[in-house]
Design a protein around this motif. Structure first.
Motif, PDB file in Angstrom:
ATOM      1  N   ARG A 138     120.860  16.836 140.456  1.00  0.00           N
ATOM      2  CA  ARG A 138     119.600  16.108 140.249  1.00  0.00           C
ATOM      3  C   ARG A 138     119.839  14.827 139.454  1.00  0.00           C
ATOM      4  O   ARG A 138     119.332  13.766 139.788  1.00  0.00           O
ATOM      5  CB  ARG A 138     118.592  16.995 139.520  1.00  0.00           C
ATOM      6  CG  ARG A 138     118.327  18.309 140.216  1.00  0.00           C
ATOM      7  CD  ARG A 138     117.450  19.224 139.374  1.00  0.00           C
ATOM      8  NE  ARG A 138     117.463  20.573 139.906  1.00  0.00           N
ATOM      9  CZ  ARG A 138     116.739  20.974 140.946  1.00  0.00           C
ATOM     10  NH1 ARG A 138     115.953  20.127 141.572  1.00  0.00           N
ATOM     11  NH2 ARG A 138     116.801  22.213 141.373  1.00  0.00           N
ATOM     12  N   LYS A 187     119.729  23.242 149.449  1.00  0.00           N
ATOM     13  CA  LYS A 187     118.466  22.509 149.302  1.00  0.00           C
ATOM     14  C   LYS A 187     118.035  21.938 150.654  1.00  0.00           C
ATOM     15  O   LYS A 187     118.867  21.503 151.444  1.00  0.00           O
ATOM     16  CB  LYS A 187     118.636  21.357 148.300  1.00  0.00           C
ATOM     17  CG  LYS A 187     119.068  21.799 146.908  1.00  0.00           C
ATOM     18  CD  LYS A 187     118.026  22.664 146.238  1.00  0.00           C
ATOM     19  CE  LYS A 187     118.496  23.174 144.885  1.00  0.00           C
ATOM     20  NZ  LYS A 187     117.546  24.137 144.303  1.00  0.00           N
ATOM     21  N   GLU A 210     113.394  18.704 149.900  1.00  0.00           N
ATOM     22  CA  GLU A 210     113.618  18.869 148.450  1.00  0.00           C
ATOM     23  C   GLU A 210     114.496  17.751 147.901  1.00  0.00           C
ATOM     24  O   GLU A 210     114.239  17.212 146.824  1.00  0.00           O
ATOM     25  CB  GLU A 210     114.310  20.209 148.175  1.00  0.00           C
ATOM     26  CG  GLU A 210     113.426  21.422 148.233  1.00  0.00           C
ATOM     27  CD  GLU A 210     114.229  22.692 147.979  1.00  0.00           C
ATOM     28  OE1 GLU A 210     114.117  23.241 146.861  1.00  0.00           O
ATOM     29  OE2 GLU A 210     114.987  23.114 148.875  1.00  0.00           O
ATOM     30  N   GLN A 238     113.519  14.916 145.112  1.00  0.00           N
ATOM     31  CA  GLN A 238     114.252  14.822 143.852  1.00  0.00           C
ATOM     32  C   GLN A 238     114.812  13.422 143.609  1.00  0.00           C
ATOM     33  O   GLN A 238     114.787  12.918 142.494  1.00  0.00           O
ATOM     34  CB  GLN A 238     115.395  15.849 143.844  1.00  0.00           C
ATOM     35  CG  GLN A 238     116.169  15.883 142.551  1.00  0.00           C
ATOM     36  CD  GLN A 238     115.317  16.256 141.353  1.00  0.00           C
ATOM     37  OE1 GLN A 238     114.535  17.194 141.424  1.00  0.00           O
ATOM     38  NE2 GLN A 238     115.442  15.511 140.270  1.00  0.00           N
TER      39      GLN A 238
END
Length: 251
Positions: free
Chosen positions: A79, A110, A114, A118
Motif C-alpha cells: 500500500r 488483491k 482494490e 488503494q
C-alpha cells in the motif's frame, strides 16, 4: 550528493523466521549507504572519485540517522510502496506500474478494483495495464517474440495496452474484454500474437522494423486492418500498413 531525505524512509518488515529486518523498499539506497560507510567492500573503480567527499560527519550521520518505517508485513508494504510510486513523487512508467499491479494481484490476491482504489488510479487504467502485461509476458514466454529484442531497444508499453482496448484487436487474438487470466491467448492464436507483437515492436536480432512508427495514427490503422481479413493478409505478405489500411477502406 543530496544526503538522505528524511521524508523518504526505508520500509522494513520483521518476519517471524528472521532476526533481522527485511528492507522491502529502498534497497538501492541501503546499498549506497553501505558503500559510503565501508567503501572497501566495493571492488569498483567508480567509487574512487567519491572517496574524497566521504567525510567522517557523513559516515556518522548515515550510521545513526537513517529514517526507517517498520510495516506490519509485506502485504502492508504494497500500500505504501504503490501509492508512492504510482501516483506519488517517485512516479513509475506504465510498464513498471503494470508489473507492480501484477505482483500485488498475484502475491496478495488483491482484485484490480482494490488495487485501483488503494493507489488512487482509475479502475479501467489498472485493468488496461494489467491486461497489457499479461499479453506481453505470454508473447515473451510462448512465442518467438522476445521483449528484450525489440527493434527500438525499449518497450513502448502504451502501444500494447491501448491496442487491447480496441474490440478488433481483442477479437483477432480471441480475447474477451475482461480477461484477467495468465496466458490469455489460446494456443491456436499464438502465431497471430507473435505476428502482432512484431508489427508493434519489431525485432532487433531479426532486423525487423515495427510497422507502428507512432501510436497515432498507426495503431488505429493496424486495429482497423485486423478487423478485415483481406487487409490483414495483405499486411502479412507485404508489411505495408498504409496500403493495407487502404485495402480495408476499399481503396
Amino acid at each position: 550528493g543530496h544526503g538522505f531525505f528524511q521524508h523518504e524512509p526505508l520500509y522494513v518488515v520483521k518476519e517471524s523466521q528472521c532476526d533481522n529486518y527485511i528492507v522491502v523498499e529502498g534497497n538501492r539506497r541501503l546499498a549506497a549507504i553501505k558503500s559510503i560507510i565501508a567503501p572497501d567492500i566495493i571492488d569498483n573503480a567508480k567509487m574512487d572519485k567519491y572517496l574524497g567527499k566521504i567525510t567522517p560527519t557523513i559516515k556518522s550521520q548515515l550510521q545513526t540517522q537513517i529514517p526507517v518505517l517498520q510495516l506490519k508485513d509485506r502485504e502492508d508494504a504494497w500500500r505504501y510502496i504503490g501509492f508512492k510510486h504510482v501516483n506519488g513523487a517517485a512516479k513509475w512508467g506504465s510498464y513498471a506500474k503494470a508489473q507492480y499491479i501484477a505482483t500485488v494481484k498475484h502475491n496478495f490476491g488483491k482484485s484490480l478494483a482494490e488495487i485501483a482504489e488503494q493507489i488512487g488510479d482509475a479502475n479501467n487504467m489498472v485493468k488496461k495495464l494489467y491486461q497489457g502485461l499479461l499479453v506481453l509476458d505470454q508473447a515473451d514466454l510462448n512465442t518467438d517474440f522476445k521483449k528484450d529484442d525489440t527493434y527500438a531497444k525499449r518497450i513502448y508499453f502504451s502501444h500494447l495496452y491501448t491496442a487491447i482496448t480496441y474490440e478488433n484487436f481483442r477479437t483477432y487474438l480471441g480475447l474477451s474484454a475482461d480477461f484477467e487470466d495468465v496466458n490469455p491467448v489460446s494456443t491456436e492464436n499464438l502465431k497471430k500474437l507473435e505476428q502482432v507483437m512484431l508489427w508493434i515492436y519489431g525485432s532487433a536480432s531479426k532486423k525487423i522494423a515495427p510497422i507502428i512508427e507512432s501510436q497515432n495514427p498507426d495503431l488505429r490503422k493496424l486495429v482497423e486492418v485486423l478487423g478485415n481479413k483481406e487487409a490483414t493478409e495483405y499486411l502479412k505478405n507485404n508489411k505495408d500498413l498504409k496500403i493495407a489500411f487502404d485495402v480495408c477502406k476499399g481503396g
